[in-house]
Design a protein around this motif. Structure first.
Motif, PDB file in Angstrom:
ATOM      1  N   ARG A  39      -1.110  -3.385 -12.605  1.00 34.55           N
ATOM      2  CA  ARG A  39      -0.585  -3.578 -11.261  1.00 34.55           C
ATOM      3  C   ARG A  39       0.548  -2.596 -11.004  1.00 34.55           C
ATOM      4  NH1 ARG A  39       0.349  -8.816 -11.574  1.00 34.55           N
ATOM      5  NH2 ARG A  39      -1.837  -9.250 -11.285  1.00 34.55           N
TER       6      ARG A  39
ATOM      7  N   SER B 269      -0.941   0.749 -10.401  1.00 35.99           N
ATOM      8  CA  SER B 269      -1.581   0.761  -9.092  1.00 35.99           C
ATOM      9  C   SER B 269      -0.555   0.944  -7.979  1.00 35.99           C
ATOM     10  CB  SER B 269      -2.370  -0.533  -8.888  1.00 35.99           C
ATOM     11  OG  SER B 269      -2.939  -0.566  -7.614  1.00 35.99           O
ATOM     12  N   VAL B 270       0.564   0.236  -8.073  1.00 40.80           N
ATOM     13  CA  VAL B 270       1.628   0.363  -7.073  1.00 40.80           C
ATOM     14  C   VAL B 270       2.162   1.791  -7.061  1.00 40.80           C
ATOM     15  CG1 VAL B 270       3.998  -0.343  -6.535  1.00 40.80           C
ATOM     16  CG2 VAL B 270       2.270  -2.064  -7.060  1.00 40.80           C
ATOM     17  N   TRP B 271       2.344   2.359  -8.243  1.00 41.17           N
ATOM     18  CA  TRP B 271       2.850   3.730  -8.339  1.00 41.17           C
ATOM     19  C   TRP B 271       1.869   4.706  -7.695  1.00 41.17           C
ATOM     20  CZ3 TRP B 271       1.339   8.283 -10.753  1.00 41.17           C
ATOM     21  CH2 TRP B 271       2.309   9.287 -10.812  1.00 41.17           C
ATOM     22  N   ILE B 272       0.572   4.546  -7.998  1.00 38.43           N
ATOM     23  CA  ILE B 272      -0.447   5.451  -7.451  1.00 38.43           C
ATOM     24  C   ILE B 272      -0.565   5.289  -5.942  1.00 38.43           C
ATOM     25  CG2 ILE B 272      -2.948   5.894  -7.389  1.00 38.43           C
ATOM     26  CD1 ILE B 272      -2.943   5.396 -10.440  1.00 38.43           C
ATOM     27  N   GLN B 273      -0.459   4.064  -5.444  1.00 35.86           N
ATOM     28  CA  GLN B 273      -0.579   3.831  -4.008  1.00 35.86           C
ATOM     29  C   GLN B 273       0.516   4.533  -3.228  1.00 35.86           C
ATOM     30  OE1 GLN B 273      -0.833  -0.394  -3.391  1.00 35.86           O
ATOM     31  NE2 GLN B 273      -2.860  -0.531  -4.290  1.00 35.86           N
ATOM     32  N   GLY B 274       1.627   4.819  -3.876  1.00 39.85           N
ATOM     33  CA  GLY B 274       2.689   5.565  -3.217  1.00 39.85           C
ATOM     34  C   GLY B 274       2.246   6.946  -2.779  1.00 39.85           C
TER      35      GLY B 274
ATOM     36  N   GLY C 257      -0.686   7.477  -1.444  1.00 38.05           N
ATOM     37  CA  GLY C 257      -1.684   7.298  -0.385  1.00 38.05           C
ATOM     38  C   GLY C 257      -1.315   8.011   0.896  1.00 38.05           C
ATOM     39  N   GLN C 258      -0.040   8.246   1.108  1.00 40.38           N
ATOM     40  CA  GLN C 258       0.396   8.939   2.320  1.00 40.38           C
ATOM     41  C   GLN C 258      -0.072  10.387   2.364  1.00 40.38           C
ATOM     42  OE1 GLN C 258       4.653   9.395   2.443  1.00 40.38           O
ATOM     43  NE2 GLN C 258       4.764   9.463   0.216  1.00 40.38           N
TER      44      GLN C 258
ATOM     45  N   GLU D 268      -3.167  11.387   1.720  1.00 42.45           N
ATOM     46  CA  GLU D 268      -4.615  11.486   1.849  1.00 42.45           C
ATOM     47  C   GLU D 268      -4.958  12.606   2.830  1.00 42.45           C
ATOM     48  OE1 GLU D 268      -5.592   6.803   1.046  1.00 42.45           O
ATOM     49  OE2 GLU D 268      -6.089   7.665   2.965  1.00 42.45           O
TER      50      GLU D 268
END
Length: 113
Positions: free
Chosen positions: A81, A84-89, A91-92, A94
């Motif tokens: 988790r 995942s939180v680190w990777i989602q950072g 997402g901006q 894309e």
């Protein structure tokens, strides 16, 4: 949620860098497994599998417990988790869908005559 320190993420990514360890995690998605069952599909020694499991446990990705004479492994999703939180950072960043942007502009802006 408080972000994990970089050293913890480094440890997790180092554990995930090995394909055997990633395969073990995939197997543990299904259910807890005895160490001997984890070792079965791999063509390596039980000692080698134990080293892989120790690295996964050290990264917090799995836990191990002894039930009678058998050592069991369990997936610990909390560490993933944090990754995942680190990777989602990121997402901006894309890629921009230029075709969709062009359709949006065509719909929103008056047609030039």
């Amino acid at each position: 949620m408080i972000p994990r320190p970089a050293s913890s993420l480094d440890t997790i990514f180092a554990a995930l860098a090995d394909p055997t360890r990633r395969a073990i995690l995939t197997m543990l998605l299904e259910d807890d497994m005895a160490v001997t069952d984890v070792a079965h599909p791999f063509g390596i020694s039980l000692a080698a599998i134990s080293k892989h499991l120790a690295i996964l446990a050290g990264a917090g990705l799995i836990s191990q417990e002894k039930r009678g004479r058998v050592k069991w492994c369990k997936l610990e999703p909390g560490a993933m988790r944090a990754v995942s939180v680190w990777i989602q950072g990121f997402g901006q960043f894309e890629p921009l869908d230029l075709d969709a942007f062009e359709r949006f502009l065509a719909a929103e802006l008056p047609q030039a005559e």
